[in-house]
Scaffold this motif. Structure first.
Motif, short mmCIF file in Angstrom:
data_model
loop_
_atom_site.label_atom_id
_atom_site.label_comp_id
_atom_site.label_asym_id
_atom_site.label_seq_id
_atom_site.Cartn_x
_atom_site.Cartn_y
_atom_site.Cartn_z
N PHE A 1 0.84 -1.20 0.00
CA PHE A 1 0.00 0.00 0.00
C PHE A 1 0.87 1.25 0.00
N GLU A 2 0.39 2.26 -0.71
CA GLU A 2 1.14 3.52 -0.76
C GLU A 2 1.12 4.21 0.61
N ALA A 3 -0.06 4.22 1.24
CA ALA A 3 -0.21 4.81 2.57
C ALA A 3 -1.11 3.89 3.38
N PRO A 4 -0.56 2.86 3.97
CA PRO A 4 -1.40 1.87 4.66
C PRO A 4 -2.10 2.42 5.89
N GLY A 5 -3.40 2.09 5.99
CA GLY A 5 -4.15 2.35 7.20
C GLY A 5 -4.44 1.02 7.87
N MET A 6 -4.61 1.04 9.19
CA MET A 6 -4.77 -0.21 9.92
C MET A 6 -5.85 -0.10 10.99
N LEU A 7 -6.55 -1.21 11.17
CA LEU A 7 -7.40 -1.40 12.34
C LEU A 7 -6.81 -2.55 13.13
N ILE A 8 -6.40 -2.28 14.36
CA ILE A 8 -5.76 -3.28 15.20
C ILE A 8 -6.72 -3.63 16.33
N THR A 9 -7.06 -4.91 16.42
CA THR A 9 -8.04 -5.38 17.41
C THR A 9 -7.40 -6.42 18.31
N GLY A 10 -7.48 -6.18 19.62
CA GLY A 10 -6.92 -7.12 20.58
C GLY A 10 -8.00 -7.98 21.20
N TYR A 11 -7.66 -9.25 21.51
CA TYR A 11 -8.60 -10.20 22.11
C TYR A 11 -7.90 -10.95 23.25
N THR A 12 -8.69 -11.41 24.21
CA THR A 12 -8.20 -12.27 25.29
C THR A 12 -9.01 -13.57 25.27
N PRO B 1 -14.85 -15.41 20.11
CA PRO B 1 -13.89 -16.51 20.28
C PRO B 1 -13.74 -17.33 19.00
N VAL B 2 -12.52 -17.77 18.75
CA VAL B 2 -12.23 -18.61 17.59
C VAL B 2 -12.54 -20.06 17.92
N VAL B 3 -12.27 -20.45 19.17
CA VAL B 3 -12.51 -21.83 19.61
C VAL B 3 -13.30 -21.80 20.91
N GLY C 1 -14.46 -26.55 30.38
CA GLY C 1 -13.69 -26.35 31.60
C GLY C 1 -13.89 -24.98 32.18
N SER C 2 -14.13 -24.90 33.49
CA SER C 2 -14.36 -23.62 34.16
C SER C 2 -13.15 -23.16 34.96
N VAL C 3 -12.10 -23.98 35.00
CA VAL C 3 -10.88 -23.64 35.71
C VAL C 3 -9.73 -23.52 34.71
N ALA C 4 -8.87 -22.52 34.93
CA ALA C 4 -7.79 -22.24 33.98
C ALA C 4 -6.62 -23.20 34.16
N THR C 5 -6.88 -24.47 33.88
CA THR C 5 -5.81 -25.46 33.91
C THR C 5 -4.93 -25.29 32.67
N GLN C 6 -3.78 -25.94 32.69
CA GLN C 6 -2.86 -25.82 31.56
C GLN C 6 -3.50 -26.30 30.26
N SER C 7 -4.23 -27.41 30.33
CA SER C 7 -4.84 -27.95 29.11
C SER C 7 -5.91 -27.03 28.56
N VAL C 8 -6.68 -26.40 29.44
CA VAL C 8 -7.74 -25.50 28.98
C VAL C 8 -7.15 -24.23 28.40
N THR C 9 -6.18 -23.65 29.09
CA THR C 9 -5.58 -22.42 28.58
C THR C 9 -4.87 -22.66 27.25
N CYS D 1 -5.83 -24.91 25.05
CA CYS D 1 -6.92 -25.03 24.09
C CYS D 1 -7.42 -23.66 23.64
N LEU D 2 -7.43 -22.71 24.58
CA LEU D 2 -7.96 -21.37 24.29
C LEU D 2 -6.94 -20.45 23.62
N ARG D 3 -5.76 -20.96 23.35
CA ARG D 3 -4.70 -20.12 22.78
C ARG D 3 -5.14 -19.32 21.55
N PRO D 4 -5.87 -19.93 20.58
CA PRO D 4 -6.25 -19.15 19.40
C PRO D 4 -7.09 -17.92 19.71
#
Length: 273
Positions: free
Chosen positions: A185-196, A240-242, A246-254, A256-259
């Motif tokens: 792009f000659e003059a790029p514009g961006m929309l940056i969106t953060g998620y948790t 959410p993507v995925v 699980g209601s507790v933030a165990t290693q396996s759940v977190t 899984c939620l990485r995406p």
């Protein structure tokens, strides 16, 4: 750089990686690497791959490389990625050189061999790091094209846990984004969106996602993108993507939620461009 695909070699290398690592061979007579110009190839500041010592490269957990950050001591760096490959000397050494093998993700277990360098300041705290081959940081911090001109980057790679401070590899990923945008792009514009992800209060997640989006925008503005052409939004745990049980933030759940923990960058021609 070499590419290998032998499954037998891969298994053997993985087994070796579980051992303490390659032993550093150093002696009092070894000069500091700051003065070892004779082993360098001209121009790029990396040691030549010398057959006298080159062992094919070390298989390393990519997550440990992603944990490398400014201010770490030599002992902390050593705990994460092992001893450097060269006989670097004992005192006043400000540069360590590594040779790593990183899997490409392609079928068959292919990997590429990468040279990695870390530099320390006068206090022997990590000051910076760099790669010789551009493909290597791209493997650690991939930029996924979602649709059209929307790019997706892993929040876990861009930032430390529960932080809005960019990692070393996160900054490298954003530098690639800026280069791509400026080339298309000659003059790029961006929309940056953060998620948790969904763990934590909605208020906290909203604030963290907004702060991370702003941090990305501020860094891209140092790479040639006009800050006035960048909009940001924090969406918290929305969209959410995925979905993971699980209601507790165990290693396996977190894991899984990485995406869901991500930053999306939509690029277009700036209205003012």
């Amino acid at each position: 750089m070499k590419v290998w695909s032998s499954d037998a070699m891969r298994k053997a290398a993985l087994g070796a990686a579980g051992i303490a690592g390659v032993v550093l061979v150093a002696g009092c007579a070894a000069p500091p690497n700051n003065d070892r110009a004779e082993i360098r190839e001209a121009g790029d500041g990396f040691p030549a791959l010398d057959d006298n010592w080159y062992d094919g490269g070390r298989f390393v957990d990519p997550r440990n490389i992603l944990r490398i950050k400014e201010g770490q001591s030599k002992d902390q760096v050593r705990q994460l990625i092992g001893n450097p490959h060269y006989s670097e000397g004992f005192f006043g050494v400000r540069e360590w050189n590594y040779v790593f093998n990183l899997y490409t993700g392609e079928e068959g277990g292919d990997y590429i061999t990468c040279q990695y360098q870390v530099e320390f300041d006068d206090e022997m705290a990590l000051e910076s790091s760099r790669w010789r081959e551009a493909q290597c940081p791209a493997l650690l911090a991939p930029v996924e094209r979602k649709e059209d001109q929307t790019l997706v980057l892993s929040g876990d790679v861009l930032f430390d846990f529960d932080s809005d401070r960019l990692t070393l590899e996160g900054r490298r990923a954003l530098e690639r984004v800026a280069q791509s945008a400026l080339s298309e792009f000659e003059a790029p514009g961006m929309l940056i969106t953060g998620y948790t992800d969904r763990f934590g209060s909605a208020t906290y997640n909203q604030a963290l996602s907004q702060s991370r989006a702003d941090t990305v925008a501020d860094y891209l503005s140092t790479q040639g993108i006009s800050r006035g052409d960048i909009r940001t939004a924090g969406r918290g745990e929305a969209d959410p993507v995925v979905t993971c049980p699980g209601s507790v933030a165990t290693q396996s759940v977190t894991e899984c939620l990485r995406p869901n923990r991500r930053v999306e960058i939509t690029i277009s021609e700036s209205v003012d461009g």
